[in-house]
Design a protein around this motif. Structure first.
Motif, PDB file in Angstrom:
ATOM      1  N   MET A 307       0.828  -0.854   0.128  1.00 35.54           N
ATOM      2  CA  MET A 307       0.017   0.236   0.160  1.00 35.54           C
ATOM      3  C   MET A 307       0.799   1.596  -0.088  1.00 35.54           C
ATOM      4  O   MET A 307       1.659   1.341   1.007  1.00 35.54           O
ATOM      5  CB  MET A 307      -0.680  -0.289   1.167  1.00 35.54           C
ATOM      6  N   VAL A 308       0.496   1.818  -0.337  1.00 34.51           N
ATOM      7  CA  VAL A 308       1.974   3.412  -0.667  1.00 34.51           C
ATOM      8  C   VAL A 308       0.802   4.463  -0.624  1.00 34.51           C
ATOM      9  O   VAL A 308       0.147   4.625  -1.435  1.00 34.51           O
ATOM     10  CB  VAL A 308       2.213   3.130  -2.246  1.00 34.51           C
ATOM     11  N   ASP A 309       1.721   5.144  -0.302  1.00 32.39           N
ATOM     12  CA  ASP A 309       2.027   6.603  -0.426  1.00 32.39           C
ATOM     13  C   ASP A 309       1.902   7.627  -1.245  1.00 32.39           C
ATOM     14  O   ASP A 309       2.706   8.317  -1.793  1.00 32.39           O
ATOM     15  CB  ASP A 309       2.035   7.233   1.108  1.00 32.39           C
ATOM     16  N   SER A 310       0.480   7.750  -1.835  1.00 35.84           N
ATOM     17  CA  SER A 310       0.953   8.337  -2.841  1.00 35.84           C
ATOM     18  C   SER A 310       0.251  10.131  -3.019  1.00 35.84           C
ATOM     19  O   SER A 310      -0.188  11.011  -4.502  1.00 35.84           O
ATOM     20  CB  SER A 310       0.161   7.772  -4.192  1.00 35.84           C
ATOM     21  N   ARG A 311       0.193  10.887  -1.725  1.00 35.99           N
ATOM     22  CA  ARG A 311      -0.499  11.928  -1.262  1.00 35.99           C
ATOM     23  C   ARG A 311       0.839  12.462  -0.970  1.00 35.99           C
ATOM     24  O   ARG A 311       1.242  13.977  -0.702  1.00 35.99           O
ATOM     25  CB  ARG A 311      -0.774  11.649  -0.690  1.00 35.99           C
ATOM     26  N   ALA A 312       1.062  11.934   0.735  1.00 34.98           N
ATOM     27  CA  ALA A 312       2.203  12.734   1.531  1.00 34.98           C
ATOM     28  C   ALA A 312       3.376  12.588   0.931  1.00 34.98           C
ATOM     29  O   ALA A 312       3.916  12.910   1.663  1.00 34.98           O
ATOM     30  CB  ALA A 312       1.636  12.497   3.203  1.00 34.98           C
ATOM     31  N   ALA A 313       3.752  11.760   0.561  1.00 37.75           N
ATOM     32  CA  ALA A 313       4.938  11.357   0.062  1.00 37.75           C
ATOM     33  C   ALA A 313       5.597  12.275  -1.039  1.00 37.75           C
ATOM     34  O   ALA A 313       6.881  12.409  -1.221  1.00 37.75           O
ATOM     35  CB  ALA A 313       5.519  10.163  -0.369  1.00 37.75           C
ATOM     36  N   ARG A 314       5.648  12.781  -1.242  1.00 39.75           N
ATOM     37  CA  ARG A 314       5.067  13.381  -3.009  1.00 39.75           C
ATOM     38  C   ARG A 314       6.906  14.154  -3.052  1.00 39.75           C
ATOM     39  O   ARG A 314       6.780  15.235  -1.617  1.00 39.75           O
ATOM     40  CB  ARG A 314       4.491  14.057  -3.449  1.00 39.75           C
ATOM     41  N   VAL A 315       7.652  14.755  -3.262  1.00 41.98           N
ATOM     42  CA  VAL A 315       8.102  16.054  -3.678  1.00 41.98           C
ATOM     43  C   VAL A 315       8.143  17.042  -4.879  1.00 41.98           C
ATOM     44  O   VAL A 315       6.966  16.576  -5.863  1.00 41.98           O
ATOM     45  CB  VAL A 315       9.866  15.325  -4.313  1.00 41.98           C
TER      46      VAL A 315
END
Length: 598
Positions: A307-315
């Motif tokens: 399950m991948v965080d594609s919101r908070a982990a952005r650059v």
């Protein structure tokens, strides 16, 4: 006497252990007792005046389903004495019997019983009713909720009235959630729904956030974030959103073993009031997103879920935009290839090279290690890797599932517009186009994987690598939601063909509106005319060709719906069902498609 405010939610299960989440109305000891003698207990912890417990249950027998009850300070509070539902159970299915995984996203809280539902039957309510009507029939082994479990920016009339009794809605953020107490109200409204409450008490669940769990278009861009931080309400909104997510969703994603070594969980439990400890954690996650990991891994026999965080982990820096920061990308690659033997050529993608500090992330499953970060994490191109027939050497898993709230493969026109927009915002056509591009990006929600072109390609390369060669799985599936329709898309790579069957499986919404404009727009977006238009738009942006091409092989389907993957051995079967109202006033799930993937 302590009372049960919310729950129980059956979260983690394996062959011999489980966790059960509850919220009580005062401090107490929460206990779970199973009919077969398995049990567990723990003291509640306190956050912002609320009391919670995640009860570890041990001593379960593999391959069994045992009824359980919840006690607070020795008094039974679940099941309620007047329950119309069957007993809640903890099931521990043997891995060789296969795994059924139901998934979907975007659930706006259903209205109270008897109330008018403006968006139609709730797919989770309807699934719950079907299971309750025949408890012995096949049911999901796990439920994946892929984002927008609550809507902090689109509240119900009942919640609006409740908030208006607490503060002036004329003051920002108006009729949106402002603080932890209001977030807690959203979870009450959503999870006290009787059907959903029972469903979550008897089917294990894995969750990940998307934007509406915090705010629409969360972390769209660097400029968006700067504008939000300039307001006087955003900081409290974000910290409360992260704190409530950790309590209500993230804790249950972790195994008992991971929880036992998690420093944040220990600090919260050891404090008479864990609010300040958790708030400090959330503030650090805001200031340095790379210091926290929300992504996690679950293995169900020979099925691996990431399950991948594609919101908070952005650059978000325009010249280094990435869906995943370098540490997050390295973690994903490590988990995908774990057990596949020596894999070289690690590549970190287009993210920020200074990224995460190794070994300092909290909020991740305990025991995960990032190792030394290579300069390029998340997949170098596989190139002309020699392919071996699938099954020549048994790999660590037969099926790889990558859960990301945002679809990797979109309708072609949407993909091309997002890639064009990314180029405009980066200054490809000058400052005037960059300013226009930012307005378009926010207005049209252009912030999926396609809006991060290098990350899109890096994920394509990693999937191809994972699905190719000795030990390759039978399937690699990207599970997503967000876009308020369902579809199946299958990619192809120029010059190579992975051994695994690869598919984008998108299912949304579980319970939300699907206006005519969305239906028409996405139908057109998948058309040949739209594809040609998208190519012209991409040429204006001087966009490089994507690492993969793809075609839609199912859908688009519109409605409140849920997908189920049945994985047994190296076979995979996909079902999509939609909730529809019947003439007799009841709701039922109708089969829309049933197909073999492998």
């Amino acid at each position: 006497m302590a009372g049960l405010r919310l729950g129980p939610l059956l979260r983690y299960t394996d062959g011999s252990s489980a966790t059960v989440w509850v919220e009580s109305d005062r401090p107490c000891t929460a206990e779970v007792r199973c009919a077969d003698g398995a049990r567990g207990s723990t003291r509640t912890f306190r956050i912002a005046g609320h009391h919670y417990a995640l009860v570890p249950v041990s001593g379960l027998t593999p391959g069994t389903a045992t009824e359980y009850e919840v006690l607070l300070d020795g008094t039974r509070v679940w099941p309620p004495p007047d329950s119309r539902f069957p007993p809640s159970v903890i099931a521990t299915s043997p891995a060789d019997e296969g795994t059924r995984i139901a998934f979907g996203s975007c659930r706006w809280a259903a209205p109270p019983a008897g109330g008018h539902d403006p968006v139609g039957p709730d797919a989770l309510d309807t699934l719950s009713a079907r299971i309750a009507a025949d408890p012995e029939a096949a049911r999901p082994d796990v439920l994946l909720l892929l984002g927008d479990q609550v809507y902090a920016d689109e509240i119900s009339d009942a919640t609006r009235r409740w908030i208006s009794g607490r503060r002036d809605l004329a003051e920002p953020p108006g009729d949106q959630v402002a603080n932890y107490e209001e977030y807690a109200r959203l979870y009450y409204e959503s999870w006290l729904d009787p059907e959903v409450r029972w469903l979550l008490s008897t089917v294990p669940s894995c969750m990940i956030f998307d934007d509406h769990d915090v705010i629409d278009d969360w972390n769209t861009s660097e400029a968006w974030l700067a504008d939000m931080r300039a307001t006087d309400w955003w900081r409290e909104r974000l910290l409360s959103g992260l704190m409530s997510y950790w309590v209500y969703q993230q804790l249950g994603n972790l195994s008992p073993k991971e929880l036992a070594t998690d420093p944040l969980y220990a600090a919260v439990r050891d404090s008479p009031d864990g609010t300040d400890v958790l708030r400090t954690f959330a503030a650090r996650a805001d200031a340095d997103p790379a210091s926290v990991r929300w992504s996690y891994r679950r293995d169900f026999g020979r099925v691996r879920l990431l399950m991948v965080d594609s919101r908070a982990a952005r650059v978000l820096k325009e010249d280094r935009r990435a869906m995943l920061d370098p540490g997050e990308a390295a973690w994903l690659r490590e988990q995908v290839l774990d057990g596949r033997g020596d894999r070289t050529g690690v590549d970190a993608g287009d993210g920020e090279r200074e990224g995460a500090r190794e070994g300092e992330r909290e909020g991740r499953p305990a025991g995960d290690t990032e190792g030394a970060r290579a300069d390029d994490a998340m997949g170098a191109p596989v190139g002309d890797t020699m392919r071996a027939p699938a099954g020549d050497r048994e790999g660590p898993y037969d099926h790889l599932l990558i859960g990301t709230s945002l679809p990797w493969l979109l309708p072609h026109l949407v993909h091309d517009v997002e890639a064009w927009n990314a180029a405009m915002c980066a200054g490809e056509r000058g400052a005037r186009w960059a300013r226009l591009g930012e307005r378009i990006r926010r207005g049209a929600d252009l912030e999926h994987w396609a809006a991060f072109p290098s990350s899109f390609d890096a994920l394509a390369d990693l999937i191809a690598e994972a699905g190719t060669g000795p030990g390759a799985p039978a399937t690699v599936s990207v599970l997503s939601g967000d876009v308020h329709h369902a579809y199946v898309a299958e990619p192809s790579w120029p010059g190579r063909t992975p051994d695994a069957h690869v598919a984008q499986l998108t299912c949304s919404p579980v319970h939300n509106s699907v206006p005519l404009s969305i239906r028409l727009g996405f139908r057109f977006g998948w058309s040949a005319w739209a594809r040609a238009l998208g190519r012209r738009i991409a040429r204006h942006g001087r966009c490089a060709a994507s690492a993969v091409s793809w075609r839609r092989t199912g859908g688009p389907w519109f409605g409140n719906q849920i997908m189920t993957l049945t994985l047994r051995g190296r076979s995979a079967r996909l079902r999509l069902e939609q909730a529809r109202a019947e003439r007799d006033g009841t709701n039922a799930l109708h089969l829309i498609t049933d197909r073999e993937l492998a």
